[in-house]
Design a protein around this motif. Structure first.
Motif, PDB file in Angstrom:
ATOM      1  N   GLU A  91      -0.259  -3.581  -6.206  1.00  0.00           N
ATOM      2  CA  GLU A  91      -0.509  -2.388  -5.403  1.00  0.00           C
ATOM      3  C   GLU A  91      -1.908  -2.453  -4.812  1.00  0.00           C
ATOM      4  O   GLU A  91      -2.888  -2.741  -5.506  1.00  0.00           O
ATOM      5  CB  GLU A  91      -0.379  -1.135  -6.266  1.00  0.00           C
ATOM      6  CG  GLU A  91      -0.597   0.156  -5.498  1.00  0.00           C
ATOM      7  CD  GLU A  91      -0.376   1.382  -6.362  1.00  0.00           C
ATOM      8  OE1 GLU A  91      -0.964   2.436  -6.048  1.00  0.00           O
ATOM      9  OE2 GLU A  91       0.385   1.286  -7.352  1.00  0.00           O
ATOM     10  N   SER A 111       0.846  -1.182   0.000  1.00  0.00           N
ATOM     11  CA  SER A 111       0.000   0.000   0.000  1.00  0.00           C
ATOM     12  C   SER A 111       0.886   1.238   0.000  1.00  0.00           C
ATOM     13  O   SER A 111       1.421   1.622   1.037  1.00  0.00           O
ATOM     14  CB  SER A 111      -0.905  -0.017   1.238  1.00  0.00           C
ATOM     15  OG  SER A 111      -1.729   1.120   1.276  1.00  0.00           O
ATOM     16  N   PRO A 117      -7.057  -1.751   2.070  1.00  0.00           N
ATOM     17  CA  PRO A 117      -5.811  -2.322   1.542  1.00  0.00           C
ATOM     18  C   PRO A 117      -5.596  -3.786   1.879  1.00  0.00           C
ATOM     19  O   PRO A 117      -4.802  -4.453   1.209  1.00  0.00           O
ATOM     20  CB  PRO A 117      -4.730  -1.443   2.197  1.00  0.00           C
ATOM     21  CG  PRO A 117      -5.365  -0.937   3.448  1.00  0.00           C
ATOM     22  CD  PRO A 117      -6.816  -0.732   3.106  1.00  0.00           C
ATOM     23  N   THR A 175     -12.494   7.275  -1.478  1.00  0.00           N
ATOM     24  CA  THR A 175     -11.098   7.052  -1.829  1.00  0.00           C
ATOM     25  C   THR A 175     -10.223   8.125  -1.195  1.00  0.00           C
ATOM     26  O   THR A 175     -10.723   9.160  -0.731  1.00  0.00           O
ATOM     27  CB  THR A 175     -10.878   7.061  -3.352  1.00  0.00           C
ATOM     28  OG1 THR A 175     -11.044   8.408  -3.846  1.00  0.00           O
ATOM     29  CG2 THR A 175     -11.855   6.134  -4.065  1.00  0.00           C
ATOM     30  N   THR A 195      -4.876  -0.443  -2.401  1.00  0.00           N
ATOM     31  CA  THR A 195      -5.268   0.947  -2.211  1.00  0.00           C
ATOM     32  C   THR A 195      -6.244   1.076  -1.052  1.00  0.00           C
ATOM     33  O   THR A 195      -6.953   0.135  -0.694  1.00  0.00           O
ATOM     34  CB  THR A 195      -5.944   1.504  -3.479  1.00  0.00           C
ATOM     35  OG1 THR A 195      -7.098   0.713  -3.784  1.00  0.00           O
ATOM     36  CG2 THR A 195      -4.983   1.472  -4.661  1.00  0.00           C
TER      37      THR A 195
END
Length: 297
Positions: free
Chosen positions: A125, A97, A131, A225, A127
């Motif tokens: 990856e 993350s 995560p 987000t 996010t």
């Protein structure tokens, strides 16, 4: 009772006698007979009825045969699976993350590759706001993540300490400060965190525990987000906790990072699933903690 007893008994039962079974097993008939007698003594029941024209199983022998056959199938499959695993390169899937403090993932990966050159590493990856989801969904085997994590399903060990930050928009009364206490921001309005965000992450951002379970005044449209959160800080002129490095490296401009003293833990840790008993994830986590402890941070 040994594995050969299972093989000897099933051979005699399937061949209908000791002579054919001994030839198939490449053992002498007396040796085979002695081994079956030893098995019967250990079990305390006769497994075979012996006659001049061959043997047949007793009722107890039929039961034992069914279990013995299943055991031998599992043993053979274990051997085949082991050979397949040895023939294929091992792969360890790593989630991370970003941003990672001090880019610690690079020396960790380098050290692991040097220690286990036969293992191929892949990266994914992860996010915010969730995560740990790739780890829980078995998309990755290990992950470098920050708290909070699902402690019931995830083993997590902190490897890098990082202060908690506070995103503050331009012109806010706290703008000129370098650090503040949690008590200084409890009355401040904060972004409206949407219901799609996991409850553990929502509580991390909004700190209801510091207000006796009460959430702060929510301002603006729901966000889900990190980028939306940052935009809400700027456009709605509110503050919000975040890992310090996230605030410092955010793509959105118009706010700065303060250190939030006694804020939520934002240390980076290495995690694996509690129900994953494989060696590679455990070895990676152990090596990651060791490498991070030795880095001149």
């Amino acid at each position: 009772m040994e594995l050969r007893h299972f093989r000897y008994f099933t051979a005699v039962a399937e061949q209908g006698g000791f002579t054919k079974a001994a030839a198939m097993l490449y053992v002498s008939q007396p040796t085979l007979s002695q081994q079956i007698r030893a098995l019967e003594r250990e079990l305390g029941v006769p497994l075979l009825l012996r006659a001049p024209d061959g043997v047949r199983m007793t009722a107890a022998g039929e039961v034992f045969y069914g279990h013995a056959e299943a055991v031998l199938r599992m043993v053979d499959e274990a051997a085949r699976a082991t050979r397949r695993a040895a023939a294929e390169p091992s792969v360890l899937r790593i989630g991370w993350s970003p941003p990672i403090p001090h880019a610690v993932h690079v020396p960790i990966a380098s050290a692991f590759s040097a220690a286990y050159p036969h293992v191929r590493l892949t990266w994914q990856e992860t996010t915010l706001p969730d995560p740990e989801r790739p780890l829980l969904d078995d998309e990755v085997d290990v992950s470098l993540v920050r708290l909070p994590v699902d402690a019931e399903r995830v083993l997590w060990e902190p490897i890098i300490d990082e202060p908690c930050g506070l995103a503050v928009p331009v012109g806010h009364p706290l703008w000129e400060l370098d650090s503040v206490d949690v008590a200084d921001v409890l009355e401040e309005p904060m972004p409206n965190v949407g219901d799609a965000v996991p409850e553990s992450m929502k509580r991390w951002w909004l700190m209801p525990e510091a207000r006796n379970g009460e959430y702060p005044k929510a301002v603006g449209e729901p966000v889900t987000t990190v980028t939306e959160l940052a935009l809400s800080v700027v456009l709605n002129e509110v503050v919000c906790p975040a890992p310090y490095l996230y605030v410092k490296t955010a793509a959105v401009h118009g706010f700065r990072a303060l250190e939030l003293r006694d804020g939520p833990c934002s240390s980076t840790g290495v995690a694996r699933r509690r129900d994953d008993r494989r060696a590679l994830p455990r070895l990676f986590c152990e090596l990651a903690a060791q490498v991070a402890a030795e880095l001149p941070l």
